[in-house]
Motif scaffolding. Structure first.
Motif, PDB file in Angstrom:
ATOM      1  N   ARG A   1      64.725  32.849 -91.587  1.00 26.94           N
ATOM      2  CA  ARG A   1      65.278  31.651 -92.205  1.00 26.94           C
ATOM      3  C   ARG A   1      66.663  31.939 -92.785  1.00 26.94           C
ATOM      4  O   ARG A   1      66.932  33.047 -93.268  1.00 26.94           O
ATOM      5  CB  ARG A   1      64.350  31.097 -93.275  1.00 26.94           C
TER       6      ARG A   1
ATOM      7  N   GLU B   1      57.183  26.752-100.905  1.00 25.40           N
ATOM      8  CA  GLU B   1      58.521  26.355-100.464  1.00 25.40           C
ATOM      9  C   GLU B   1      59.323  25.750-101.612  1.00 25.40           C
ATOM     10  O   GLU B   1      60.537  25.953-101.703  1.00 25.40           O
ATOM     11  CB  GLU B   1      58.422  25.372 -99.297  1.00 25.40           C
TER      12      GLU B   1
ATOM     13  N   ARG C   1      58.236  31.615 -97.258  1.00 22.89           N
ATOM     14  CA  ARG C   1      58.232  32.233 -95.936  1.00 22.89           C
ATOM     15  C   ARG C   1      59.579  32.881 -95.631  1.00 22.89           C
ATOM     16  O   ARG C   1      60.616  32.434 -96.089  1.00 22.89           O
ATOM     17  CB  ARG C   1      57.920  31.180 -94.861  1.00 22.89           C
TER      18      ARG C   1
ATOM     19  N   ILE D   1      60.908  30.767 -90.118  1.00 21.36           N
ATOM     20  CA  ILE D   1      60.601  29.371 -89.808  1.00 21.36           C
ATOM     21  C   ILE D   1      60.562  29.243 -88.290  1.00 21.36           C
ATOM     22  O   ILE D   1      61.563  29.536 -87.625  1.00 21.36           O
ATOM     23  CB  ILE D   1      61.644  28.401 -90.395  1.00 21.36           C
TER      24      ILE D   1
END
Length: 463
Positions: free
Chosen positions: A391, A189, A383, A386
């Motif tokens: 996202r 992240e 990712r 989410i």
């Protein structure tokens, strides 16, 4: 260009490459940001990459693990990083190869422990043979242990051995961490949002890669071998300061362009065919990723032009969706609508747009996504969803936009004139407050510009 000017150009390029780098303060900040996310009483253990052998005593070119490099900037093999939370922030402990004059005669310079502390701002640095003794001491009393959990049984066993040593000393007050966590999602992240320094490197990698694609268009001719065109890329990458491609270069002539991960690159390029080239350099560990498709003979046929224009319009539509706040799959949806409508208009699919999209009948012509993250890895970390939702795009994210169409050479459901045509157009895009910043505009992608460049005409490349 004269030889003297070529030498000057190379000198200027080398100077640029030397001056583009991530400052050490940024690596320090990355480690601190990681530790700041952890619960009290946490320790992070992160091994670097090891040498892989090709055969006997010949090894593959070493490349540091991306997560390890992201946190340290340290490029030597077999190193380990341990992070503990101290009074003044994250304490960084590095285990690395020791200085060894005899060994360095064979394999090259080593940083060693003193320089690791001075140049990489480590709190402590140890030799690798101290790892098994020091690690139990560093994790003693910690409640949480974070390390990569990705199926590496050897790493898990080694960590369990260190914890077991502490359990056996429980009567002496030693305490082994009982809660183990995967550190990779936290690092990934952090990697997803690029800093200004990272973006400078990525823009330069994109520029080098775009120039290589232009060179390939200029030298391509019928009867060349695919690997000879690949060689143009490798030469330009290294001449411009990159030591390696970011991934295996794809040079697919004719029907080979319909094979998504074609890397054999061992066939002749035939007059009248298209060639699809997916190639990008790696610069200071950061990847560029560009695909262009162009005619081997320098001119598109009517069918090639028709399919190519559909893909190009799909790419433009997708790039327009790279906006702060839109979700990361918005570019794919935009590209898909244009591709499907184009296939309908050309008679390659039947029905309505909604029917084609819902039934996914387009998938035999377009079977992959339109985007992926880009950074230290060509398919970079982070990712896409989410809590089950796509996202939203944020400033500093970098992604590819790469729609395509691939008509298999044995697809007898379409007219023979379409068969064996594979087309993909890929650019690299930064998410900014002002909208999409395409950093790979240095190589043409509209039909007129490609044909002009291949004909030896000077052109002004449009976005």
């Amino acid at each position: 260009m004269t030889h003297a000017n070529q030498q000057k150009s190379r000198a200027e390029q080398n100077l640029i490459n030397r001056n583009i780098k991530i400052p050490q303060s940024e690596y320090d900040l990355r480690r601190q940001r990681l530790v700041d996310q952890l619960p009290e009483g946490s320790v992070v253990i992160l091994p670097g990459a090891v040498i892989r052998y090709r055969n006997n005593d010949a090894d593959y070119a070493f490349r540091q693990d991306s997560d390890f490099y992201y946190l340290t900037g340290f490029a030597e093999e077999e190193a380990w990083l341990v992070l503990t939370s101290g009074r003044k922030g994250a304490d960084s402990h590095l285990f690395c190869l020791p200085k060894d004059r005899a060994q360095e005669t064979w394999t090259g310079f080593r940083v060693g422990q003193e320089q690791a502390i001075a140049e990489y701002n480590m709190s402590c640095a140890y030799t690798l043979d101290q790892l098994d003794n020091r690690l139990p001491e560093l994790i003693d009393g910690a409640q949480h242990l974070f390390y990569p959990m990705q199926g590496d049984d050897a790493l898990s066993r080694r960590i369990q051995d260190w914890c077991q040593q502490l359990r056996q000393k429980a009567r002496s007050g030693a305490v082994a961490p009982e809660q183990h966590h995967n550190v990779l999602p936290l690092i990934h992240e952090l990697r997803l949002i690029k800093s200004d320094a990272e973006l400078v490197i990525m823009r330069h990698a994109a520029e080098i890669s775009a120039e290589a694609h232009c060179k390939a268009m200029q030298v391509c001719e019928p009867e060349m071998m695919e690997y000879q065109l690949e060689a143009e890329y490798l030469y330009h990458f290294m001449r411009s300061g990159s030591r390696a491609p970011a991934y295996n270069t794809i040079v697919g002539g004719g029907a080979n362009g319909c094979v998504l991960h074609y890397v054999e690159n061992n066939q002749p390029l035939n007059a009248g065919d298209l060639v699809l080239i997916d190639a990008g350099c790696e610069l200071q560990h950061y990847a560029a990723d560009i695909t262009r498709t162009f005619p081997v003979s320098g001119r598109f046929s009517p069918e090639q032009s028709a399919l190519y224009q559909v893909v190009l319009e799909a790419q433009y539509a997708a790039i327009d969706q790279v906006q702060v706040g839109l979700d990361c799959h918005a570019p794919h949806r935009a590209a898909l609508n244009v591709l499907c409508q184009g296939l309908l208009d050309l008679g390659l699919l039947g029905g309505t747009l909604d029917e084609v999209v819902e039934s996914e009948s387009y998938r035999r012509f377009y079977m992959h996504g339109t985007s992926h993250w880009l950074g230290l890895d060509v398919h970079d970390a982070g990712r896409y969803k989410i809590e089950g939702q796509s996202r939203p795009l944020q400033v500093g994210m970098v992604l590819t936009i790469e729609p395509g169409l691939y008509i298999a050479p044995d697809d007898d459901s379409v007219d023979v004139c379409w068969r064996g045509i594979g087309i993909r157009i890929e650019d690299n895009v930064i998410v900014t407050e002002q909208g999409p910043e395409v950093i790979t505009t240095g190589v043409p992608k509209n039909i007129a510009e490609i044909e002009a460049l291949m004909a030896g005409e000077g052109i002004a490349i449009s976005a």
